[in-house]
Design a protein around this motif. Structure first.
Motif, PDB file in Angstrom:
ATOM      1  N   ASN A  81      36.584  38.504  56.798  1.00 51.84           N
ATOM      2  CA  ASN A  81      36.155  37.505  55.728  1.00 51.84           C
ATOM      3  C   ASN A  81      35.187  37.976  54.666  1.00 51.84           C
ATOM      4  O   ASN A  81      35.157  37.685  53.668  1.00 51.84           O
ATOM      5  CB  ASN A  81      35.546  36.325  56.660  1.00 51.84           C
ATOM      6  N   CYS A  82      34.315  38.630  55.258  1.00 52.36           N
ATOM      7  CA  CYS A  82      33.359  39.623  54.261  1.00 52.36           C
ATOM      8  C   CYS A  82      34.041  40.220  53.386  1.00 52.36           C
ATOM      9  O   CYS A  82      33.730  40.130  51.964  1.00 52.36           O
ATOM     10  CB  CYS A  82      32.337  40.186  55.166  1.00 52.36           C
ATOM     11  N   SER A  83      34.939  40.970  53.413  1.00 51.32           N
ATOM     12  CA  SER A  83      35.745  41.808  52.522  1.00 51.32           C
ATOM     13  C   SER A  83      36.494  40.862  51.573  1.00 51.32           C
ATOM     14  O   SER A  83      36.562  41.398  50.478  1.00 51.32           O
ATOM     15  CB  SER A  83      36.638  42.703  53.466  1.00 51.32           C
ATOM     16  N   GLN A  84      37.002  39.990  52.296  1.00 50.38           N
ATOM     17  CA  GLN A  84      37.793  39.000  51.201  1.00 50.38           C
ATOM     18  C   GLN A  84      36.967  38.284  50.426  1.00 50.38           C
ATOM     19  O   GLN A  84      37.178  38.076  49.034  1.00 50.38           O
ATOM     20  CB  GLN A  84      38.717  37.959  52.040  1.00 50.38           C
ATOM     21  N   LEU A  85      35.834  37.791  50.966  1.00 50.35           N
ATOM     22  CA  LEU A  85      34.843  37.383  49.869  1.00 50.35           C
ATOM     23  C   LEU A  85      34.262  38.302  48.919  1.00 50.35           C
ATOM     24  O   LEU A  85      34.111  37.792  47.787  1.00 50.35           O
ATOM     25  CB  LEU A  85      33.480  36.620  50.681  1.00 50.35           C
ATOM     26  N   GLU A  86      34.012  39.672  49.163  1.00 52.27           N
ATOM     27  CA  GLU A  86      33.649  40.631  48.101  1.00 52.27           C
ATOM     28  C   GLU A  86      34.852  40.650  47.165  1.00 52.27           C
ATOM     29  O   GLU A  86      34.580  40.965  45.891  1.00 52.27           O
ATOM     30  CB  GLU A  86      33.447  41.835  48.763  1.00 52.27           C
ATOM     31  N   ASP A  87      35.905  40.816  47.882  1.00 52.85           N
ATOM     32  CA  ASP A  87      37.176  40.879  46.694  1.00 52.85           C
ATOM     33  C   ASP A  87      37.342  39.619  45.708  1.00 52.85           C
ATOM     34  O   ASP A  87      37.294  39.904  44.727  1.00 52.85           O
ATOM     35  CB  ASP A  87      38.484  41.054  47.543  1.00 52.85           C
ATOM     36  N   ASN A  88      37.181  38.401  46.353  1.00 51.58           N
ATOM     37  CA  ASN A  88      36.973  37.462  45.424  1.00 51.58           C
ATOM     38  C   ASN A  88      35.975  37.318  44.310  1.00 51.58           C
ATOM     39  O   ASN A  88      36.110  36.883  43.314  1.00 51.58           O
ATOM     40  CB  ASN A  88      37.007  36.035  46.524  1.00 51.58           C
ATOM     41  N   HIS A  89      34.818  37.633  44.844  1.00 56.22           N
ATOM     42  CA  HIS A  89      33.748  37.798  43.908  1.00 56.22           C
ATOM     43  C   HIS A  89      33.911  38.846  42.824  1.00 56.22           C
ATOM     44  O   HIS A  89      33.735  38.326  41.718  1.00 56.22           O
ATOM     45  CB  HIS A  89      32.225  38.156  44.736  1.00 56.22           C
ATOM     46  N   ASN A  90      34.301  39.939  43.272  1.00 58.23           N
ATOM     47  CA  ASN A  90      34.635  40.960  42.362  1.00 58.23           C
ATOM     48  C   ASN A  90      35.866  40.443  41.369  1.00 58.23           C
ATOM     49  O   ASN A  90      35.626  40.871  39.951  1.00 58.23           O
ATOM     50  CB  ASN A  90      35.211  42.393  42.580  1.00 58.23           C
ATOM     51  N   THR A  91      36.756  39.628  41.668  1.00 59.59           N
ATOM     52  CA  THR A  91      37.891  39.123  40.962  1.00 59.59           C
ATOM     53  C   THR A  91      37.260  38.077  40.008  1.00 59.59           C
ATOM     54  O   THR A  91      37.410  38.302  38.738  1.00 59.59           O
ATOM     55  CB  THR A  91      38.836  38.489  41.706  1.00 59.59           C
ATOM     56  N   LEU A  92      36.176  37.367  40.614  1.00 57.98           N
ATOM     57  CA  LEU A  92      35.605  36.371  39.538  1.00 57.98           C
ATOM     58  C   LEU A  92      34.737  36.966  38.311  1.00 57.98           C
ATOM     59  O   LEU A  92      34.756  36.412  37.397  1.00 57.98           O
ATOM     60  CB  LEU A  92      35.004  35.303  40.426  1.00 57.98           C
ATOM     61  N   VAL A  93      34.123  37.873  38.785  1.00 63.31           N
ATOM     62  CA  VAL A  93      33.059  38.496  38.050  1.00 63.31           C
ATOM     63  C   VAL A  93      34.046  39.239  37.045  1.00 63.31           C
ATOM     64  O   VAL A  93      33.655  39.247  35.713  1.00 63.31           O
ATOM     65  CB  VAL A  93      32.294  39.532  38.612  1.00 63.31           C
ATOM     66  N   GLU A  94      35.225  39.863  37.228  1.00 59.52           N
ATOM     67  CA  GLU A  94      36.130  40.421  36.238  1.00 59.52           C
ATOM     68  C   GLU A  94      36.701  39.343  35.317  1.00 59.52           C
ATOM     69  O   GLU A  94      36.749  39.491  34.016  1.00 59.52           O
ATOM     70  CB  GLU A  94      37.394  41.198  37.052  1.00 59.52           C
ATOM     71  N   GLN A  95      37.014  38.241  35.831  1.00 60.18           N
ATOM     72  CA  GLN A  95      37.542  37.277  35.044  1.00 60.18           C
ATOM     73  C   GLN A  95      36.715  36.778  34.013  1.00 60.18           C
ATOM     74  O   GLN A  95      36.720  36.219  32.833  1.00 60.18           O
ATOM     75  CB  GLN A  95      38.132  36.175  35.787  1.00 60.18           C
ATOM     76  N   LYS A  96      35.351  36.613  34.693  1.00 60.57           N
ATOM     77  CA  LYS A  96      34.192  35.915  33.666  1.00 60.57           C
ATOM     78  C   LYS A  96      33.864  36.857  32.490  1.00 60.57           C
ATOM     79  O   LYS A  96      33.778  36.516  31.549  1.00 60.57           O
ATOM     80  CB  LYS A  96      32.909  35.803  34.696  1.00 60.57           C
ATOM     81  N   ILE A  97      33.996  38.380  32.910  1.00 55.37           N
ATOM     82  CA  ILE A  97      33.646  39.059  31.669  1.00 55.37           C
ATOM     83  C   ILE A  97      34.697  39.105  30.575  1.00 55.37           C
ATOM     84  O   ILE A  97      34.613  39.186  29.414  1.00 55.37           O
ATOM     85  CB  ILE A  97      33.408  40.721  32.432  1.00 55.37           C
ATOM     86  N   VAL A  98      35.961  39.062  31.063  1.00 53.66           N
ATOM     87  CA  VAL A  98      37.040  38.801  30.472  1.00 53.66           C
ATOM     88  C   VAL A  98      37.087  37.867  29.440  1.00 53.66           C
ATOM     89  O   VAL A  98      37.162  37.829  28.022  1.00 53.66           O
ATOM     90  CB  VAL A  98      38.525  38.887  30.840  1.00 53.66           C
ATOM     91  N   LEU A  99      36.746  36.488  30.027  1.00 58.60           N
ATOM     92  CA  LEU A  99      36.540  35.453  28.978  1.00 58.60           C
ATOM     93  C   LEU A  99      35.259  35.335  28.128  1.00 58.60           C
ATOM     94  O   LEU A  99      35.319  34.805  27.066  1.00 58.60           O
ATOM     95  CB  LEU A  99      36.163  33.944  30.145  1.00 58.60           C
ATOM     96  N   GLU A 100      34.342  36.047  28.558  1.00 57.86           N
ATOM     97  CA  GLU A 100      33.187  36.366  27.789  1.00 57.86           C
ATOM     98  C   GLU A 100      33.373  36.925  26.510  1.00 57.86           C
ATOM     99  O   GLU A 100      33.273  36.998  25.342  1.00 57.86           O
ATOM    100  CB  GLU A 100      32.038  36.782  28.475  1.00 57.86           C
ATOM    101  N   LYS A 101      34.256  38.138  26.703  1.00 59.57           N
ATOM    102  CA  LYS A 101      34.722  39.273  25.628  1.00 59.57           C
ATOM    103  C   LYS A 101      35.697  38.322  24.774  1.00 59.57           C
ATOM    104  O   LYS A 101      35.550  38.755  23.524  1.00 59.57           O
ATOM    105  CB  LYS A 101      35.225  40.424  26.278  1.00 59.57           C
ATOM    106  N   GLY A 102      36.656  37.532  25.403  1.00 61.85           N
ATOM    107  CA  GLY A 102      37.702  36.777  24.658  1.00 61.85           C
ATOM    108  C   GLY A 102      36.824  35.750  23.863  1.00 61.85           C
ATOM    109  O   GLY A 102      37.386  35.684  22.584  1.00 61.85           O
ATOM    110  N   ALA A 103      35.897  35.205  24.230  1.00 57.72           N
ATOM    111  CA  ALA A 103      35.143  34.252  23.582  1.00 57.72           C
ATOM    112  C   ALA A 103      34.364  34.783  22.240  1.00 57.72           C
ATOM    113  O   ALA A 103      34.278  34.342  21.179  1.00 57.72           O
ATOM    114  CB  ALA A 103      34.115  33.440  24.465  1.00 57.72           C
ATOM    115  N   GLU A 104      33.918  36.115  22.667  1.00 56.20           N
ATOM    116  CA  GLU A 104      33.171  36.583  21.624  1.00 56.20           C
ATOM    117  C   GLU A 104      34.114  37.363  20.267  1.00 56.20           C
ATOM    118  O   GLU A 104      33.981  37.286  19.237  1.00 56.20           O
ATOM    119  CB  GLU A 104      32.463  38.124  22.240  1.00 56.20           C
TER     120      GLU A 104
END
Length: 189
Positions: free
Chosen positions: A113-136
């Motif tokens: 479960n911890c490994s899956q949560l870390e993977d989900n967190h990393n995916t969400l952080v990556e998507q957040k960065i993509v959205l911020e760069k896209g907005a910019e």
């Protein structure tokens, strides 16, 4: 209480008892400290003995204990005093085996479960960065005004992009949908 020194007189005994009572009987005799046990079946290999499955069970318990100790070490945990005390009536092998099996299964599921949560967190952080760069990117992109499909007066203004780049000029042009020749106007400020 006696001792097992070579100079003491000893008596050799043979005790026969039921296999069901073997564990408890040998345990009580061993607690007295007055008995030494000899192997009467030296010619039989270890794998042919009837207690070989119990030895494998003990090795499995030892593996589980090592696993739990490694997990505690990863988390810098020390065992509490409450868990290091053995109950007065003793700890039965079967109870210990089932307890360690449950603990191992729980910790393995927590690790998954911890490994899956870390993977989900990393995916969400990556998507957040993509959205911020896209907005910019779109904030600094050219603005299309009077945009409609098939319209003849589409005007694209690049002033916002030029201003973002620090330029002092504005470039605008008319759409190619017009019948008259395209006009290109440069406005220098």
């Amino acid at each position: 209480m006696g001792s097992l020194l070579r100079s003491e007189d000893m008596t050799k005994l043979q005790i026969v008892f039921d296999e069901v009572a073997a564990h408890d009987t040998v345990d009580e005799l061993g607690k007295t400290g007055m008995f030494e046990f000899e192997d009467q079946n030296e010619d039989i290999s270890d794998f042919q003995r009837h207690f070989a499955p119990n030895i494998r069970r003990c090795e499995e318990l030892q593996r589980r204990l090592r696993f739990l100790a490694e997990e505690m070490k990863k988390l810098d945990l020390e065992p509490d005093d409450d868990y290091t005390q053995v109950p007065e009536d003793g700890l039965r092998f079967d109870n210990l085996e089932s307890l360690l099996e449950k603990l191992e299964a729980n910790i393995q599921s927590l690790n998954i479960n911890c490994s899956q949560l870390e993977d989900n967190h990393n995916t969400l952080v990556e998507q957040k960065i993509v959205l911020e760069k896209g907005a910019e990117f779109f904030k600094n992109a050219p603005i299309v005004t009077k945009s409609s499909y098939g319209a003849t007066d589409d005007i694209v203004s690049l002033s916002s992009t030029m201003e973002a780049l620090g330029a002092q000029k504005t470039l605008s042009f008319r759409s190619a949908h017009r019948k008259e020749p395209d006009s290109l106007a440069l406005d220098f400020r």
